[in-house]
Design an enzyme around this catalytic site. Structure first.
Site, short mmCIF file in Angstrom:
data_model
loop_
_atom_site.label_atom_id
_atom_site.label_comp_id
_atom_site.label_asym_id
_atom_site.label_seq_id
_atom_site.Cartn_x
_atom_site.Cartn_y
_atom_site.Cartn_z
N THR A 82 32.42 -6.05 -62.07
CA THR A 82 33.75 -6.05 -61.45
C THR A 82 34.27 -4.64 -61.24
O THR A 82 34.86 -4.31 -60.22
CB THR A 82 34.75 -6.82 -62.34
OG1 THR A 82 34.42 -8.20 -62.32
CG2 THR A 82 36.17 -6.67 -61.83
N HIS A 200 33.71 -17.25 -63.83
CA HIS A 200 32.95 -16.16 -64.46
C HIS A 200 31.95 -16.77 -65.42
O HIS A 200 32.25 -17.75 -66.10
CB HIS A 200 33.92 -15.24 -65.21
CG HIS A 200 33.28 -14.01 -65.77
ND1 HIS A 200 32.43 -14.02 -66.86
CD2 HIS A 200 33.37 -12.71 -65.41
CE1 HIS A 200 32.02 -12.80 -67.13
NE2 HIS A 200 32.58 -11.99 -66.26
C1 GP9 Z 1 37.22 -8.59 -66.99
C2 GP9 Z 1 36.96 -9.41 -65.75
C3 GP9 Z 1 35.47 -9.78 -65.62
O1 GP9 Z 1 38.57 -8.20 -67.05
O2 GP9 Z 1 37.38 -8.70 -64.62
O3 GP9 Z 1 34.75 -8.62 -65.37
P1 GP9 Z 1 33.15 -8.70 -65.02
O4 GP9 Z 1 32.49 -9.27 -66.27
O5 GP9 Z 1 32.98 -9.65 -63.85
O6 GP9 Z 1 32.78 -7.30 -64.72
MN MN Z 2 33.30 -9.80 -61.83
#
Ligand code: GP9
Ligand code: MN
Length: 430
Positions: A82, A200
Site C-alpha cells: 500500500t 485485505h
Molecule cells: C495498513 C493498510 C494495509 O494501514 O493500508 O496495508 P498493506 O498491507 O496493503 O500494505
Molecule cells: Mn494494500
C-alpha cells in the site's frame, strides 16, 4: 549529489511528454476524491459469480460515459505494498527495490507531492484511514507530503467496534460513513484520499456482511476474496450514494484505484480456475497484475482507455485534468491520456509489459497474442533489449531520487518547500 540530479533531469528531459491538451483543466477547481480500493484487481471488474455481478457498483461506474476507465493499468508496487502505491500515486516516484520508502525515507526526505502541490493551489488536503497513524509511517510521511489533515483511528469513535479482522483498521462501510462528517467540514476545493482495508488478506468477513458465496477453487485464502470484494463494492456504492445526496458529486472528480494484487502468484491453480484456464503462464500472471483505475466526473469525456500504464502515471494525469502546470517537476510518470506516451510499464523487479512485448518471470511473450517467444529473432532481441533498458534506467533514476533525497536540491518553478513542522495530525481534545 548534484551529478545524480543532472542524470535524473537528463533522463526526464528525454522522456517527458506533453499532457493531452484536450483534457487540460477540465476538472479545474473541482474537489478530488481518491478512493483506494484495497487489494482489488482488474479481473474482478465485470466478474460474474454465483449467477450475479460481484461488484455491481464499480462495474456500473466503470462503464459510465463520464468515467475514464483503464483496462491496461498495472500495479507497480514492491515490498511496500500500500505504501508504494501511495508514494507512486502522489509523487510519481517508484517505491524501492526492498522495503518501504515511506518508512525508510518518508520522515526525512524532501518531496513535492500532490497534497503540497494542490494546497499551494488553494486546496484543502486530507487523508482518511481507520488504522493507527504510524502504520507505514504515514503520520510523518504525510507531513513531508504536505497533507493538511490526516484522519486516522483516533478520529473514529466506532474504530474498535468496527475493527477489521486483522486490526489494520475499520470495516469499510463504517469507515466511509464516519468519514462523511469530516468531509462535509472541509473547505472546498478539497483533495480527500480515503483508504479502504476490508478487502485485505486473508479476506475474512463476518457472517452478517457476507452477501455472496465464496469462490470454489479449493484454495482457502483465495475463496473468500470474492466476499470482501463484494463488501468493498457495497461500501463504495453507499459512499457514492452519499455523494449524490449531498450534491458533492456535481463539483467533484472521483478517482478510484486498486493498490496492488490481492491474490499472489503463489496460487496458480486457483488463479487458473478463476480465469477459466487449464494452467496459467507468466503471461497470464503479468496480466493478473492489472488493477482498476477510473476517473469519474460529470461531463467528463470518458470511455475505456486501452493505453498501457500504471500507478506511476497517475499524478501527471490528474494534474493536467486539474489545470496545474507540471512541466518542470521530477516525476517519472506520463499523462495516461497523452497520445504519444511511452507505454512500457515497469514492474519494480525490472520485468515489464508493453503493447509489443511482455517480459515476466523470466519469459518473453508477444503482448498481443500471448505467445511465448522462446527463440527471439535478432530484431526481437533488440526490441526487448530497448524496452528492458528503458525500464532499468527509469527505475534506477527514481531510486537515485529517493535514496539520494535529490528533491532537496531541486525546486520546481513556483513550488514552495514544505515546512513539516507546520503540521499536526493529533486529534485535539474535545
Ligand atoms: C495498513 C493498510 C494495509 O494501514 O493500508 O496495508 P498493506 O498491507 O496493503 O500494505
Ligand atoms: Mn494494500
Amino acid at each position: 549529489d548534484s551529478s545524480d540530479l543532472a542524470s535524473v533531469k537528463n533522463y526526464l528531459s528525454k522522456n517527458r511528454v506533453s499532457p493531452n491538451i484536450q483534457y487540460s483543466g477540465v476538472a479545474k477547481g473541482k474537489n478530488v476524491f481518491i478512493i483506494h480500493l484495497e487489494s482489488l484487481q482488474q479481473f474482478m471488474i465485470d466478474y460474474k459469480w454465483d449467477g450475479q455481478e460481484v461488484m455491481p457498483n464499480l462495474d456500473k461506474l466503470y462503464h459510465e460515459n463520464d468515467t475514464l476507465s483503464f483496462d491496461n493499468f498495472y500495479n507497480q508496487v514492491g515490498q511496500g505494498k500500500t505504501a508504494d502505491a501511495e508514494l507512486m500515486l502522489e509523487n510519481s516516484l517508484f517505491g524501492l527495490p526492498e522495503g518501504s520508502a515511506m518508512v525508510t525515507d518518508g520522515t526525512t526526505n524532501t518531496f513535492q507531492a500532490a497534497p503540497a502541490i494542490l494546497s499551494q493551489k488553494g486546496y484543502t488536503t486530507a487523508s482518511f484511514h481507520g488504522d493507527v497513524p504510524s502504520f507505514w509511517n504515514r503520520d510523518n510521511t504525510y507531513k513531508s507530503w504536505g497533507y493538511d489533515y490526516f484522519f486516522s483511528k483516533s478520529y473514529y469513535a466506532n474504530a474498535d467496534k468496527a475493527k477489521y479482522n486483522l486490526g489494520y483498521g475499520m470495516k469499510d462501510k463504517i469507515f466511509l460513513k464516519d468519514s462523511a462528517k469530516y468531509i462535509e467540514q472541509l473547505p472546498q476545493p478539497f483533495y480527500a484520499k480515503l483508504i479502504t482495508v476490508t478487502n485485505h488478506y486473508p479476506y475474512l468477513i463476518d457472517s452478517k456482511n457476507e452477501s455472496i458465496k465464496k469462490f470454489d477453487t479449493g484454495d482457502s485464502t483465495v475463496d473468500p476474496y470474492v466476499q470482501t470484494a463484494r463488501y468493498l463494492d457495497q461500501s463504495v456504492g453507499e459512499f457514492l450514494s452519499w455523494l449524490k445526496k449531498t450534491g458533492l458529486d456535481k463539483n467533484s472528480m472521483i478517482v478510484l484505484y486498486g493498490d496492488h494484487y490481492g491474490i499472489s502468484n503463489n496460487h496458480k491453480p486457483a488463479i487458473a480456475k478463476l480465469l477459466g484456464k487449464k494452467k496459467v503462464t507468466n503471461y497470464d500472471l503479468a496480466n493478473f497484475q492489472k488493477v482498476p483505475f477510473m476517473i469519474h466526473m460529470p461531463g467528463l469525456k470518458g470511455g475505456i482507455n486501452h493505453t498501457y500504464g500504471g500507478e506511476i502515471d497517475v499524478l501527471p494525469t490528474l494534474l493536467n485534468l486539474l489545470g496545474v502546470k507540471n512541466n518542470d517537476t521530477i516525476q517519472f510518470g506520463q499523462d495516461l491520456l497523452a497520445t504519444n506516451r511511452n507505454q512500457t510499464v515497469a514492474f519494480r523487479n525490472g520485468d515489464f509489459v508493453s503493447p509489443t512485448y511482455t517480459k515476466y518471470g523470466g519469459d518473453v511473450y508477444d503482448s498481443k497474442t500471448g505467445k511465448e517467444l522462446k527463440h527471439l529473432t535478432t530484431t526481437q532481441k533488440a526490441a526487448v533489449a530497448t524496452l528492458q533498458n528503458h525500464v532499468t534506467t527509469e527505475l534506477s533514476a527514481s531510486d537515485k531520487v529517493v535514496n539520494g533525497d535529490l528533491l532537496r536540491f531541486y525546486q520546481p518553478k513556483g513550488f514552495k518547500k514544505v515546512i513539516k513542522s507546520a503540521y499536526n495530525y493529533k486529534k485535539s481534545a474535545g
